[in-house]
Design a protein around this motif. Structure first.
Motif, PDB file in Angstrom:
ATOM      1  N   SER A   3      37.153  37.947  34.484  1.00  0.00           N
ATOM      2  CA  SER A   3      38.777  37.657  34.236  1.00  0.00           C
ATOM      3  C   SER A   3      39.160  39.342  34.395  1.00  0.00           C
ATOM      4  O   SER A   3      40.152  39.546  34.936  1.00  0.00           O
ATOM      5  CB  SER A   3      38.668  36.629  33.764  1.00  0.00           C
ATOM      6  OG  SER A   3      38.442  36.702  32.333  1.00  0.00           O
ATOM      7  N   ALA A   4      38.132  39.943  33.329  1.00  0.00           N
ATOM      8  CA  ALA A   4      38.845  41.218  32.706  1.00  0.00           C
ATOM      9  C   ALA A   4      39.212  42.469  34.498  1.00  0.00           C
ATOM     10  O   ALA A   4      39.525  42.877  34.461  1.00  0.00           O
ATOM     11  CB  ALA A   4      37.524  41.604  31.497  1.00  0.00           C
ATOM     12  N   SER A   5      37.991  42.216  35.539  1.00  0.00           N
ATOM     13  CA  SER A   5      37.548  42.628  36.110  1.00  0.00           C
ATOM     14  C   SER A   5      39.109  42.867  36.970  1.00  0.00           C
ATOM     15  O   SER A   5      39.930  43.130  37.936  1.00  0.00           O
ATOM     16  CB  SER A   5      36.737  42.934  36.763  1.00  0.00           C
ATOM     17  OG  SER A   5      35.248  43.500  35.967  1.00  0.00           O
ATOM     18  N   HIS A   6      39.766  41.252  37.004  1.00  0.00           N
ATOM     19  CA  HIS A   6      40.939  41.211  37.584  1.00  0.00           C
ATOM     20  C   HIS A   6      42.254  41.626  37.706  1.00  0.00           C
ATOM     21  O   HIS A   6      42.494  41.949  38.181  1.00  0.00           O
ATOM     22  CB  HIS A   6      41.195  39.010  38.069  1.00  0.00           C
ATOM     23  CG  HIS A   6      42.035  38.668  38.314  1.00  0.00           C
ATOM     24  ND1 HIS A   6      43.485  38.008  37.867  1.00  0.00           N
ATOM     25  CD2 HIS A   6      42.401  39.357  39.842  1.00  0.00           C
ATOM     26  CE1 HIS A   6      43.731  38.324  39.288  1.00  0.00           C
ATOM     27  NE2 HIS A   6      44.111  38.392  40.287  1.00  0.00           N
ATOM     28  N   LEU A   7      42.019  41.412  35.878  1.00  0.00           N
ATOM     29  CA  LEU A   7      43.132  42.639  35.866  1.00  0.00           C
ATOM     30  C   LEU A   7      43.379  43.804  35.855  1.00  0.00           C
ATOM     31  O   LEU A   7      43.921  44.610  36.303  1.00  0.00           O
ATOM     32  CB  LEU A   7      43.521  42.029  34.236  1.00  0.00           C
ATOM     33  CG  LEU A   7      45.023  42.719  34.156  1.00  0.00           C
ATOM     34  CD1 LEU A   7      45.681  42.162  33.784  1.00  0.00           C
ATOM     35  CD2 LEU A   7      44.729  42.991  32.171  1.00  0.00           C
ATOM     36  N   SER A   8      41.879  44.439  35.838  1.00  0.00           N
ATOM     37  CA  SER A   8      41.642  46.015  35.814  1.00  0.00           C
ATOM     38  C   SER A   8      41.671  45.964  37.516  1.00  0.00           C
ATOM     39  O   SER A   8      42.305  46.666  37.655  1.00  0.00           O
ATOM     40  CB  SER A   8      39.890  45.918  35.511  1.00  0.00           C
ATOM     41  OG  SER A   8      40.341  47.821  36.388  1.00  0.00           O
ATOM     42  N   ARG A   9      42.017  45.462  38.577  1.00  0.00           N
ATOM     43  CA  ARG A   9      42.102  45.110  39.737  1.00  0.00           C
ATOM     44  C   ARG A   9      43.087  45.126  40.510  1.00  0.00           C
ATOM     45  O   ARG A   9      43.863  46.023  40.895  1.00  0.00           O
ATOM     46  CB  ARG A   9      41.403  44.106  41.160  1.00  0.00           C
ATOM     47  CG  ARG A   9      40.702  44.026  41.682  1.00  0.00           C
ATOM     48  CD  ARG A   9      40.229  43.250  42.411  1.00  0.00           C
ATOM     49  NE  ARG A   9      40.887  41.704  42.829  1.00  0.00           N
ATOM     50  CZ  ARG A   9      40.372  40.278  42.987  1.00  0.00           C
ATOM     51  NH1 ARG A   9      39.118  40.392  42.696  1.00  0.00           N
ATOM     52  NH2 ARG A   9      40.842  39.401  42.490  1.00  0.00           N
ATOM     53  N   VAL A  10      43.754  44.386  39.897  1.00  0.00           N
ATOM     54  CA  VAL A  10      45.614  44.422  39.996  1.00  0.00           C
ATOM     55  C   VAL A  10      45.708  45.252  39.478  1.00  0.00           C
ATOM     56  O   VAL A  10      46.861  45.783  39.755  1.00  0.00           O
ATOM     57  CB  VAL A  10      45.910  42.571  39.452  1.00  0.00           C
ATOM     58  CG1 VAL A  10      47.350  42.948  39.425  1.00  0.00           C
ATOM     59  CG2 VAL A  10      44.954  41.913  39.584  1.00  0.00           C
ATOM     60  N   LEU A  11      46.103  45.938  38.193  1.00  0.00           N
ATOM     61  CA  LEU A  11      46.640  47.115  37.712  1.00  0.00           C
ATOM     62  C   LEU A  11      46.304  48.724  38.533  1.00  0.00           C
ATOM     63  O   LEU A  11      47.038  49.701  38.234  1.00  0.00           O
ATOM     64  CB  LEU A  11      45.882  47.173  36.144  1.00  0.00           C
ATOM     65  CG  LEU A  11      46.878  46.627  34.798  1.00  0.00           C
ATOM     66  CD1 LEU A  11      45.583  46.995  33.768  1.00  0.00           C
ATOM     67  CD2 LEU A  11      48.127  46.645  34.893  1.00  0.00           C
ATOM     68  N   ASN A  12      45.350  48.502  39.344  1.00  0.00           N
ATOM     69  CA  ASN A  12      44.677  49.822  39.698  1.00  0.00           C
ATOM     70  C   ASN A  12      45.274  49.512  41.293  1.00  0.00           C
ATOM     71  O   ASN A  12      44.828  50.508  41.996  1.00  0.00           O
ATOM     72  CB  ASN A  12      43.207  49.692  39.077  1.00  0.00           C
ATOM     73  CG  ASN A  12      42.812  50.190  38.205  1.00  0.00           C
ATOM     74  OD1 ASN A  12      43.867  51.429  37.811  1.00  0.00           O
ATOM     75  ND2 ASN A  12      41.941  49.701  37.678  1.00  0.00           N
TER      76      ASN A  12
END
Lengths: 315, 337
Positions: A3-12
């Motif tokens: 899930s953390a990677s998902h937020l990182s993906r969306v932010l970037n």
């Protein structure tokens, strides 16, 4: 993906698209390692985000054109987030390990990449400085065999198998050199076994590069054989040893099913042996520091072998 | 993470990035969608506070530099902002060959957490405009992995916080409790070590991570000690492995049964013409005891002819081994019968 990677993906994602106006959606999804549906889902989510006020002029705007996508309003999300200390560490340490590997075709490119990534990471790379790495192997043969891999020819090897205590010849198609657990190995397609095998470089006693090009079956390239796999096989004979604590290192060397300390300071170790001949050599090599308890046949072999050998020193 | 939470966090980042002033939690709750609640309702307000704390922690974990401060001395409550200069990844330009190296390096991790961290880092660099393709595996690659203890020990090093763990030394009978101020980690010949000040021995010590049994716990405050300047971690690890000085080289003659003991044959410097009883090999050795122990592994396939010292060592060793399987075998049988 976590899930953390998902937020990182969306932010970037906005900066990613800004750097590539009009990119094809399927190409972007492939680059990110996600499906087109997942990417569309992320883009719709971003449509709901923007500057306070959250009116038409505040929200992120993304234009779709059949198969392509372009960011038309970024709401100030122009650059990706800095690397976190964990991310910087994972990248910088991997690059340093790679830089320290003998036999690289272009060590200069690794050094330049390391410098640039460390500079971009800035303070986040500080904790990577608390990690030191030293050459995993010191082996001139790594240079030789990575050169042979690059050359792309089949090779005839004279290989010593410690497990069988025999040397034999075979023709292999080299795939790559892998450095693991303090040793360098040649991963290659073995024509005799018709499978991918790993050969410890320090056990290759002779080699001859053949004229014919290496012929590697496509599925073999991604194969990574585990050295321990052969020993974990339930079909192999189970042996039980009592070892002194000075010989406990064998539990780190070979996969063991079970090991437990005894009141007298020794350890009981249960493991699978390639065969009883192998087990006999292992136990004899441990000298007085080990005693085989099971199976009885192994004990008989050890008794017969030592008594027969002793007779020769009686003079 | 739910879609709603992702959306809320993205909006929180955009909001704090766009503001030069510190925004209080109250102001944030009134602005960013997903935080709205009745502040007069104690339970609703506490729920908001918990949610906001979790969100801040998540952003910090991702590397978002969340600053805390006040706009003036008259403000009683601290606020939050994100300084754009601290937030943004600096310019990074990689040539195609450098980008290929980076992609290959990031794939080297066999450990799931570090592989995920490397993947997340790679993604940020892609977002900065670097094109990293899947590409070919390099011709030579190290296999990178870490032990379970790596992550907690690294966190403690970063925070300069004392750790406690159970350690099973090479010759320990049982795991013993250790207290350490960790200075750093070192990878030597494919294995990971932590180096630091052993608080019970008051001396620099090195521990192999794979021999740490059970969890690594932190103790005491962060910034509890200073890491000495200029410590070479690898020197400590190398000392940990220091071998006894080698004895002078000598030669031995070994009789090897025909076609047997390939492991001994490949170390031979000389092999004489075959005779009926086998091949006579000349090998170099240093320590007669260790040499005899190695030869013992080949059992009846090898016989030492020269020198007498190695013959004697091997005969003694074989007699000791034989005793385990002859006398004890019969006593064991009596006990079970």
């Amino acid at each position: 993906m976590t899930s953390a990677s998902h937020l990182s993906r969306v932010l970037n994602l906005v900066p990613y698209l800004l750097a590539r106006p009009g990119i094809r959606i399927d190409a972007a999804a492939e680059d990110l390692g996600i499906t087109v549906a997942e990417l569309r889902d992320d883009l719709t989510l971003l449509w709901m985000c923007g500057l306070p006020g959250y009116g038409p002029g505040d929200l992120i705007d993304i234009a779709f054109d059949d198969d392509t996508v372009t960011v038309t309003y970024d709401a100030g999300m122009t650059r990706p987030v800095r690397l976190s200390p964990d991310e910087a560490l994972a990248l910088v340490v991997a690059l340093r390990m790679l830089a320290d590997t003998p036999g690289l075709s272009d060590p200069d490119a690794v050094a330049r990449t390391l410098e640039k990534v460390a500079a971009a990471a800035g303070d986040a790379a500080a904790s990577a400085a608390r990690i030191s790495v030293s050459s995993t192997v010191d082996d001139a043969q790594v240079d030789v065999f990575s050169g042979i891999v690059a050359q792309g020819h089949a090779v005839r090897l004279t290989y010593y198998s410690a497990g069988r205590d025999t040397s034999s010849e075979r023709v292999v198609d080299p795939i790559r050199v892998v450095i693991a657990d303090d040793h360098a190995y040649l991963h290659a397609w073995c024509r005799r076994a018709e499978d991918v095998r790993r050969f410890r470089l320090d056990r290759i006693d002779a080699y001859k590069v053949l004229d014919e090009p290496a012929d590697i079956p496509p599925h073999a390239r991604d194969h990574t054989g585990s050295p321990g796999a052969a020993f974990a096989d339930a079909d192999l004979p189970r042996i039980v040893l009592r070892v002194d604590k000075s010989a406990r290192w064998i539990t780190e060397q070979y996969p063991c099913e079970f090991s437990e300390p005894q009141p007298d300071g020794s350890w009981l170790v249960t493991m699978r042996a390639r065969d009883l001949e192998w087990a006999k050599r292992l136990v004899l090599g441990l000298g007085t520091e080990a005693e085989a308890l099971e199976p009885p046949r192994l004990r008989e072999m050890l008794a017969a072998d030592t008594l027969a050998t002793l007779a020769r020193y009686d003079a | 993470m739910s879609r709603l939470r992702t959306e809320r966090l993205v909006n929180l980042v955009i909001c704090l990035l766009s503001s030069r002033r510190y925004l209080t939690a109250e102001k944030i709750a009134a602005t960013v969608p997903g935080y709205a609640h009745d502040a007069a309702d104690t339970r609703a307000h506490e729920a908001f506070q918990r949610k906001f704390e979790r969100d801040k922690a998540e952003l910090r974990r991702l590397g978002v530099p969340l600053e805390t401060g006040t706009n003036s001395v008259f403000d009683s409550e601290p606020g939050y902002r994100i300084a754009r200069r601290e937030y943004e990844l600096p310019e990074v330009r990689l040539t195609p060959d450098e980008a290929a190296v980076l992609g290959a390096a990031a794939r080297l991790w066999q450990h799931s957490k570090l592989a995920a961290d490397a993947g997340d880092g790679l993604w940020k660099l892609r977002a900065a405009g670097v094109d990293i393709r899947g590409g070919e595996e390099p011709d030579v690659a190290p296999v990178l992995t870490v032990d379970e203890a790596f992550a907690p020990v690294m966190t403690a090093v970063r925070e300069r916080r004392e750790i406690r763990f159970e350690y099973l030394g090479k010759t320990d009978d049982a795991s013993a409790k250790r207290r350490l101020q960790p200075w750093g980690l070192a990878c030597h010949r494919g294995r990971w070590y932590v180096v630091g000040l052993d608080l019970d021995r008051d001396a620099t010590r090195c521990f192999r991570l794979s021999r740490i049994t059970g969890p690594v716990r932190t103790a005491g405050k962060a910034d509890a000690y200073r890491i000495p300047e200029g410590v070479n971690l690898l020197d400590h690890v190398a000392n940990f492995h220091a071998d006894v000085p080698e004895l002078p080289a000598r030669r031995a003659t070994i009789l090897v049964a025909p076609g047997r003991a390939a492991g001994v044959r490949r170390r031979a410097e000389q092999i004489s013409a075959r005779q009926a009883d086998g091949d006579r090999l000349v090998l170099t050795f240093h320590d007669p005891r260790r040499f005899a122990a190695w030869l013992a592994g080949y059992g009846a396939d090898v016989t030492v002819l020269e020198p007498p010292e190695v013959r004697k060592e091997l005969a003694t060793l074989l007699a000791d081994i034989a005793a385990k399987y002859t006398e004890t075998a019969s006593t064991r049988h009596e006990v079970t019968a």
